[in-house]
Every structure is written in C-alpha cells, then in structure tokens.
Design a protein around this motif. Structure first.
Motif, PDB file in Angstrom:
ATOM      1  N   GLN A  29      56.972  52.521 188.215  1.00 49.21           N
ATOM      2  CA  GLN A  29      57.389  51.352 188.784  1.00 49.21           C
ATOM      3  C   GLN A  29      58.147  51.839 189.985  1.00 49.21           C
ATOM      4  O   GLN A  29      58.853  52.677 190.042  1.00 49.21           O
ATOM      5  CB  GLN A  29      58.458  50.608 187.872  1.00 49.21           C
ATOM      6  N   ARG A  68      59.909  56.320 186.125  1.00 49.76           N
ATOM      7  CA  ARG A  68      59.194  56.206 184.778  1.00 49.76           C
ATOM      8  C   ARG A  68      60.125  56.174 183.923  1.00 49.76           C
ATOM      9  O   ARG A  68      61.036  56.903 183.553  1.00 49.76           O
ATOM     10  CB  ARG A  68      58.195  57.305 184.961  1.00 49.76           C
ATOM     11  N   MET A  75      58.536  56.979 192.640  1.00 51.32           N
ATOM     12  CA  MET A  75      58.443  55.755 191.750  1.00 51.32           C
ATOM     13  C   MET A  75      59.473  56.025 190.567  1.00 51.32           C
ATOM     14  O   MET A  75      60.132  57.292 190.453  1.00 51.32           O
ATOM     15  CB  MET A  75      57.072  55.497 191.039  1.00 51.32           C
TER      16      MET A  75
END
Length: 533
Positions: free
Chosen positions: A243, A221, A219
């Motif tokens: 995300q 950050r 992901m």
C-alpha cells in the motif's frame, strides 16, 4: 567477604586480586528514583558479574566477550535500597588476576530514559515526539498524526555531515494486531525493511540515513515477516498487498514518491513549447524465428526524410513503457525531441519493441530473441526507414531485464549493435535463478562469466544502477554488487565503459530521469564520430 560485602561508593574505586573459586561481594546503595551505573574493569582475569536486587533476586549476569581485559559494565535501577554485585572468575580460570570495581555515575531515571530515547530515535522530530508523549500520552500521537498528513516522510539534515546525507523517517499507524509492517522499495536495502513500534503506541516508524540527492518510490507491506528461504515466485505473492503511504501526497505509478531537493533535474522528459516534435508509428512484424507477430513502434524525428539518411537509431525494450503510446512512463520520444533540438544527438530513430506477454522469455539472455533483433527487426528498419548499417550508431536500450538484454544482444551481435545502454541491468540473472525450487544451487551472473571467457567485442557500454537496489531474494544477487562486478570485468577486458550510480532504487522514476544522459553519452553526435574513429 560475608553476605553483605564491602560497600562500593562513588569516587572510591576498589582494585583487588581474584582467584578461581572466590566470590567478591559488593554492596551498592541505590537512592529512590536514581540509577547507579558502574564497571568492573578486568585487568588479567576474566570475571562474571552477578547483579542482585534488594530482595536477593538475581536480576542480571554480566559476562562480555572481552576475555581477561576490558570492561564489564553494570547498571542498577528499579528498587531503592541495598543492591549487591558478586564478582567471580570464570570456571576455566587457572591463574589469579586483578580487576577494579567502581561507580561511574548516579543519575535520575528520567535522565536514563532520555539517554535511551536518544539512542533509539535518531530523528530529532521523533525525540521531540517522545518527550511530548511522556507528558501527554495518546494526545501527542494524535497531534503528530495530524502534522504528518501530506508531509511524509520526515526529512531532517545531519549536522556537520561532509557528504550531505539526510535522515528520512517513514511513519504510519497500525494497531497491535498487525504483526509486521515493512518499507518496500526505495532505500530499503534487501527489498524491504521492517518498521519499529514507537513505545506502547499504534505508531510505527523507520529512520534511515540516505544521500541528499535521492529520488525513489516506496510502499508499505503489512502481514507476515519475509521467509528467508522463499523463492522469488513465492516472494512476489507477499508484495501483492503493498500500500502507498497515506501521509505522503506525492505518487508515481501508484507508489508513494520522494524527490529530495538535490535530486538531479530531468528537463529532457518535459515537453518544451516550440521544440519540433517527431511522430510515432505503430507496426506489427511477423517473426519466423520466434514464430509469432511482434508489435513495435517507431519514433521518427521531426526532420525525418524518407529519402534521407542513413539514420542512427535506438532499439528500446519494454517499448510499451518507453514511449510507444501516449500512456507512457519513460517518454523516449519527448526526450529525443529535446536532445535533437539542443544538438546533443543527431536526428535519429527509435524502435520501441513491445514486451507483449513474453518479457521474461525474451529479455533473459534469449538467443532466439537476439537473432530476431539482428536478423529480422534490423533489416526491416533499414529497408523501411533508411536506418544506418554502422553498428557504432546503433544503441540497444533497456532497464532491469531490458538492461541485461541490451548488454547480452550487443555482446552476441556486435556486427549490428555497437552500443548497450543498461539501466539497472539484471546482471545477477542466470537460467534457473527464478525457478520454483531452491535458488541456492544456481550461481548468479551467467552473462558476466560469459564475458570473462570470451574475446573482447567492439561494443561500448553505458551502465547505471541505484545505490538502494537489492537482490530480489536470489542468493548473491545484489543488483548493485553485480553491476559493479560487470563494470570491473568489462574494464579488465579493455571495453569502453561509462558507469555511474544514482541515489535511488529499481525504479522507473529514476530511469526516466537519467535516460537522456545515457543517450547523450552513447548516441550523441561527438560520441558516434569518436566510436567510428
């Protein structure tokens, strides 16, 4: 030497003796649009080189850590005209020594910038983007963004690499108002790795060299840089806003997913037409030891006979993830169906223990939870499903804290559990390691020290860990380092240990792929017979 100094020219090195208190001045002519690179080579005296531009302003002071021998490199660029170098001995100099000053090369500013970009951008694709950006500016970034959609991250081979590593480049767009963006998970050793800004643009990137057989999730950050003194609980709050990669179309459990072509296949996780399917029954047990009801699910193989047996079995932690429901992440029932059909393991049961809301209480070296398993759960499984009483045919299975628990409970109850299958076990754990106060007072690896101080138990271990696994912010808690430490301790104590590392992180995407290997090694027909001998 006078204010102007001696002229230093290409192909004409100057060697001189330098004494304390002397200043040797050299004039160097820098042509328009050129860069002059050179060296003062120390040969018995530790020098300081001051660089002055044509206006007389000091641009740089060069004083490397080489002592009285070795190079002090300098570079002149920016303004055409007569630059000057001042060579002086360091104040602590006591004896004279010699040096040689010379010009190495005169190159164009474009050549200098190209060399610098080649050092900054390991990725050939980013080097090509740099050239395009120099020519077209923002338009090149827009074209790159269109090309990246559904094609991230960038995978590029490393020429002549004997290990077959690849370069993996992650990229995303973020404006200057975003202070910090990091890659979280995957190959970001230490849990996260910051992205860098591509020149003066809104593009951020990170290029890493990784094994070509990697499989992982990751992901991004965005926010504040990590606080190195934060406790694990405080760090958890930082990761709340992670995300996925908008340019990567592949996802696993809401994270972006990468599976390189050489990643090990995992056919056992897929349903195969014609393979007899077992069934899963859900039960609730009351535990007097824990003072609560516990949900469990029991996998019964297709050939299960209530009058048959005794059946070998698994006890699997985080059962809600390992196959207790149809919304599973690690399909243990499907894996067992396939392994049984292929004759790799005998018909066997699997008891999938739900973590409920007490995971951190139960799986972190909890003696009451181990007693619940050995004194309440196991007798029930034996009565209800004709499960074996032979410890050599019983395997505890878990990942992360579950892997720690598998090893811990087998070690403390070898009369019941003869095998421990640990996937990325949290062997860094010690009581208090995750407390809100400072973790620096807690020494990690409590279970490892317990094994060191105890006699060898009749337990076999199958362990794996990801090469990308960090430590979750607990000092000294690198997951892979602690797993290697435990492996060495077990081998030194004479345990039967199978150990391996995979190219991935702390990740269900990896554990689901490798579970079949661990089950075959520990619970396979041949393995169980060998253990009984």
């Amino acid at each position: 030497e006078g204010a102007k100094g001696s002229r230093l020219e290409p192909g004409h090195p100057v060697e001189r003796e330098l004494r304390k208190g002397e200043t040797h001045v050299y004039e160097v002519l820098v042509p328009e649009g050129r860069v002059v690179n050179g060296v003062v080579d120390q040969r018995g005296v530790d020098v300081v080189v001051r660089v002055l531009d044509p206006t007389g302003a000091t641009i740089a002071t060069v004083d490397g850590p080489n002592g009285a021998t070795g190079p002090e490199p300098w570079s002149l660029a920016g303004k055409a005209g007569a630059w000057h170098l001042e060579v002086v001995a360091r104040p602590e100099t006591t004896r004279p020594g010699r040096y040689e000053a010379h010009i190495d090369e005169i190159i164009t500013t474009d050549e200098r910038d190209t060399r610098s970009a080649a050092l900054r951008y390991r990725s050939p694709r980013l080097r090509a983007l740099w050239k395009a950006w120099r020519a077209d500016g923002a338009a090149a970034i827009e074209r790159f963004a269109l090309e990246m959609k559904d094609h991230a991250p960038i995978v590029e081979p490393l020429a002549d690499d004997p290990g077959g590593d690849v370069l993996l480049t992650f990229a995303r767009r973020s404006g200057p108002e975003v202070r910090y963006v990091a890659l979280v998970g995957g190959p970001a050793l230490g849990d996260e790795a910051p992205l860098l800004r591509f020149e003066e643009t809104d593009l951020l990137y990170l290029t890493l060299r990784i094994p070509k057989d990697a499989r992982f999730t990751y992901m991004f950050r965005a926010g504040d840089p990590p606080n190195t003194g934060a406790t694990p609980k405080q760090r958890e709050a930082l990761f709340a806003g992670v995300q996925p990669d908008a340019w990567n179309p592949h996802q696993f459990l809401d994270s972006s997913f990468v599976e390189l072509p050489d990643a090990p296949p995992h056919p056992a996780t897929r349903h195969v037409a014609g393979v007899p399917e077992g069934r899963v029954v859900t039960k609730t047990l009351h535990s007097e030891i824990l003072g609560e009801d516990r949900r469990v699910a029991v996998y019964l193989p297709a050939a299960f006979d209530p009058a048959g047996g005794p059946y070998p079995y698994l006890v699997v932690f985080d059962g809600q993830v390992y196959g207790a429901t149809s919304e599973t992440v690690v399909p243990t029932p499907t894996i067992l169906d396939n392994l049984i059909a292929q004759g790799k393991v005998p018909p066997m049961l699997a008891v999938l223990v739900d973590s409920q809301a007490t995971r951190e209480r139960d799986l972190t070296m909890s003696a009451p939870f181990g007693d619940f398993l050995a004194r309440e759960l196991v007798p029930w499984v034996r009565r209800a499903y004709r499960a074996t009483e032979d410890p050599a045919q019983v395997t505890l299975v878990g990942s992360s804290f579950g892997g720690l628990c598998a090893a811990y409970c087998a070690f403390h109850h070898p009369e019941v559990f003869g095998n421990a299958l640990s996937q990325s076990g949290s062997f860094w754990f010690s009581p208090g390691a995750q407390a809100e106060d400072s973790p620096y007072r807690v020494e990690p690896g409590a279970m490892i020290r317990e094994i060191v101080a105890s006699p060898r138990q009749p337990v076999r271990f199958w362990m794996e860990v990801g090469r990308f696994e960090g430590g979750g912010g607990v000092p000294g808690s690198s997951q892979v380092a602690q797993s290697r430490h435990l492996r060495d301790v077990l081998l030194a104590k004479g345990y039967d240990v199978a150990y391996r590392e995979f190219s991935g992180g702390h990740d269900y995407a990896c554990w689901r792929a490798s579970l079949a290997d661990g089950l075959t090694a520990l619970a396979g027909s041949g393995a169980a017979r060998a253990a009984r001998r």
